[in-house]
Design a protein around this motif. Structure first.
Motif, PDB file in Angstrom:
ATOM      1  N   SER A  25      -2.944  18.362 -99.520  1.00  0.00           N
ATOM      2  CA  SER A  25      -3.337  19.227 -98.401  1.00  0.00           C
ATOM      3  C   SER A  25      -4.207  18.464 -97.403  1.00  0.00           C
ATOM      4  N   ASP A  26      -5.060  17.560 -97.911  1.00  0.00           N
ATOM      5  CA  ASP A  26      -5.900  16.747 -97.024  1.00  0.00           C
ATOM      6  C   ASP A  26      -5.044  15.787 -96.201  1.00  0.00           C
ATOM      7  N   GLU A  29      -3.121  17.749 -93.461  1.00  0.00           N
ATOM      8  CA  GLU A  29      -3.995  18.146 -92.354  1.00  0.00           C
ATOM      9  C   GLU A  29      -4.370  16.947 -91.496  1.00  0.00           C
ATOM     10  N   ARG A  32      -1.330  16.198 -89.437  1.00  0.00           N
ATOM     11  CA  ARG A  32      -1.190  17.200 -88.377  1.00  0.00           C
ATOM     12  C   ARG A  32      -2.123  16.871 -87.204  1.00  0.00           C
ATOM     13  N   SER A  33      -3.359  16.484 -87.532  1.00  0.00           N
ATOM     14  CA  SER A  33      -4.318  16.121 -86.499  1.00  0.00           C
ATOM     15  C   SER A  33      -3.871  14.866 -85.747  1.00  0.00           C
TER      16      SER A  33
END
Length: 225
Positions: A25-26, A29, A32-33
């Motif tokens: 999940s990290d 994310e 995505r950033s």
């Protein structure tokens, strides 16, 4: 600080290195950033996704592919030492290959790319670091770089420096007559009436792109050159 997502260039094109030990999940994310910040850089690009030894499930791969599709990014292959990950990739119709570190092209310490030719109409140069071109950038051509772009020739096409969000980079050329200049998130065109054939530099000044002569830029004792 642990690097969750890294962008590298090589003989086989761009590679997205995803940390193989951090929480999924990290990593997602962070990716995505990164894709959000470098939307113009990644738009339409083909990349190899390198996940190292991470065992990737079909659900995780589907999440990754959806994120890439959302940002108009195409996965040319998934590179992994994990058989589970390569099997999931093949099941999803993605080319899978073992990780081969030796295919990475040699780079200068700052990851710069040197091109000794004219970039012609319809061609796109895309690189994560600085780009130096000995030749012209013709109308209809495009150069997209994460760092600065220096052209030892004429710029008639589109040049985007700092496409990953860096506002400190510059665009320099012997003649700047672009269809469009971009630095980070700002857009400009060459100023009307500027003298042709005189080296110029484009950079961000305040909240806009400024263009001035190479000599004036140097006299200002800027550290970029």
């Amino acid at each position: 600080m642990t690097t969750l997502v890294a962008i590298k260039g090589g003989k086989d094109g761009l590679r997205l290195h995803l940390n193989e030990s951090a929480g999924w999940s990290d990593v997602i994310e962070a990716l995505r950033s990164q894709l959000g910040q470098g939307a113009q850089f990644f738009n339409g690009a083909r990349v190899i996704i390198d996940i190292g030894n991470r065992p990737l499930t079909e659900e995780q791969l589907a999440e990754l592919m959806a994120l890439m599709h959302e940002h108009h990014l195409e996965a040319s292959a998934l590179a992994s030492t994990s058989r589970e990950s390569r099997s999931a990739a093949r099941a999803a119709g993605v080319v899978a290959r073992p990780v081969t570190r030796s295919i990475t092209a040699p780079e200068s310490p700052d990851g710069a790319l040197f091109i000794w030719r004219t970039v012609r109409s319809g061609q796109i140069v895309r690189h994560h670091g600085h780009v130096t071109i000995v030749g012209d950038v013709n109308a209809g051509a495009e150069v997209v770089a994460g760092g600065s772009v220096i052209v030892w020739g004429r710029v008639r096409g589109i040049v985007h420096a700092g496409a990953l969000g860096d506002r400190t980079v510059i665009i320099g050329a012997i003649e700047l007559r672009p269809m469009q200049l971009r630095i980070a998130d700002l857009i400009a065109r060459a100023p009307d009436g500027a003298a042709a054939g005189h080296p110029e530099v484009a950079y961000i000044d305040g909240d806009q792109i400024a263009v001035e002569s190479w000599e004036r830029y140097r006299r200002a004792n800027r550290s970029d050159l």
